[in-house]
Design an enzyme around this catalytic site. Structure first.
Site, mmCIF file in Angstrom:
data_model
loop_
_atom_site.group_PDB
_atom_site.id
_atom_site.type_symbol
_atom_site.label_atom_id
_atom_site.label_comp_id
_atom_site.label_asym_id
_atom_site.label_seq_id
_atom_site.Cartn_x
_atom_site.Cartn_y
_atom_site.Cartn_z
ATOM 1 N N HIS A 23 1.598 4.497 -2.898
ATOM 2 C CA HIS A 23 1.695 5.958 -2.823
ATOM 3 C C HIS A 23 2.942 6.458 -3.545
ATOM 4 C CE1 HIS A 23 -1.751 6.567 -0.358
ATOM 5 N NE2 HIS A 23 -1.280 5.929 0.702
ATOM 6 N N HIS A 58 0.833 -1.209 0.000
ATOM 7 C CA HIS A 58 0.000 0.000 0.000
ATOM 8 C C HIS A 58 0.866 1.257 0.000
ATOM 9 C CE1 HIS A 58 -3.463 2.577 1.098
ATOM 10 N NE2 HIS A 58 -2.573 3.219 1.838
ATOM 11 N N GLU A 59 1.875 1.297 0.854
ATOM 12 C CA GLU A 59 2.742 2.482 0.914
ATOM 13 C C GLU A 59 3.538 2.645 -0.371
ATOM 14 O OE1 GLU A 59 2.126 4.545 3.078
ATOM 15 O OE2 GLU A 59 0.927 3.233 4.353
#
Length: 229
Positions: A105, A101-102
């Site tokens: 980004h 998920h990170e």
């Protein structure tokens, strides 16, 4: 701020806060459950993050360990993915979901994903507005209704920020799940666990939006009534 007989707080804000508490409990529960499920391929969160970044040509983005639990984030200024120790060193399903998920980004940043670009652009204005809005409203009650309106407008920026955050976070999770599946990081059962962790995390952003909107509506109703009085 809580005023005597502030029924707007009870009607609007309290339900939103209860939903936020429930959402946080869902995150903790899902994370705790799937942090105990080891991935069959034995890859840690740090290893997964490094591979995802490299596969997307982001070799210049670092992966670092950071203190705290669920303190994971991507820093666009430093161009670094920071993972908590429980994610960085762990080979659990939850760890790979959070790490991916990170990295999502980081990919958003590199590809100039429009909602992320807009959110980053309004952060300084939002921080300014959140600090100054309440003082302006209070001063405006005694001096000028225009100041009250400006204060409410500044406070509304918080809700705008939370609204823009939703597509940013949802998209990062979608990217993460697609990467974990297509890159064969997880098998089908493990992927479902990662999906549950990220889905639970998404609820916290929905909750944050609901809380900010509830607070804004409360302020409008509360101070609007006082201005008319």
């Amino acid at each position: 701020m809580f005023y005597p007989f502030d029924h707007y707080y009870l009607i609007l804000v309290v339900p939103a806060l209860l939903f936020a508490a429930w959402a946080q409990a869902q995150v903790s529960g899902a994370y705790n459950r799937y942090s105990r499920v080891r991935v069959s391929r034995g890859m840690t969160g740090a290893m997964a993050a490094r591979r995802i970044l490299d596969d997307n040509g982001l070799t210049g983005v670092r992966v670092e360990r950071v203190a705290g639990k669920l303190s994971d984030h991507y820093d666009p200024g430093e161009r670094v993915v920071r993972l908590s120790a429980g994610v960085y060193d762990s080979d659990s399903v939850a760890s790979l979901g959070v790490a991916a998920h990170e990295c999502g980004h980081a990919v958003q940043h590199a590809t100039h994903y429009a909602p992320l670009t807009f959110r980053n652009a309004i952060i300084p204005i939002t921080n300014f507005g959140s600090k100054l809005s309440i003082p302006l409203i209070i001063v405006g009650l005694f001096l000028s209704g225009t100041l009250v309106d400006i204060g409410l407008l500044l406070f509304s920026l918080v809700a705008v920020f939370q609204l823009v955050t939703l597509p940013v976070e949802f998209n990062a999770s979608s990217r993460a799940l697609a990467t974990l599946e297509n890159g064969n990081f997880l098998d089908r059962r493990e992927l479902e666990g990662a999906r549950k962790v990220l889905r639970a995390a998404a609820l916290t952003y929905v909750a944050a939006l609901l809380v900010s909107v509830a607070q804004l509506m409360r302020l409008i109703l509360l101070f609007g009534n006082r201005r008319r009085d």
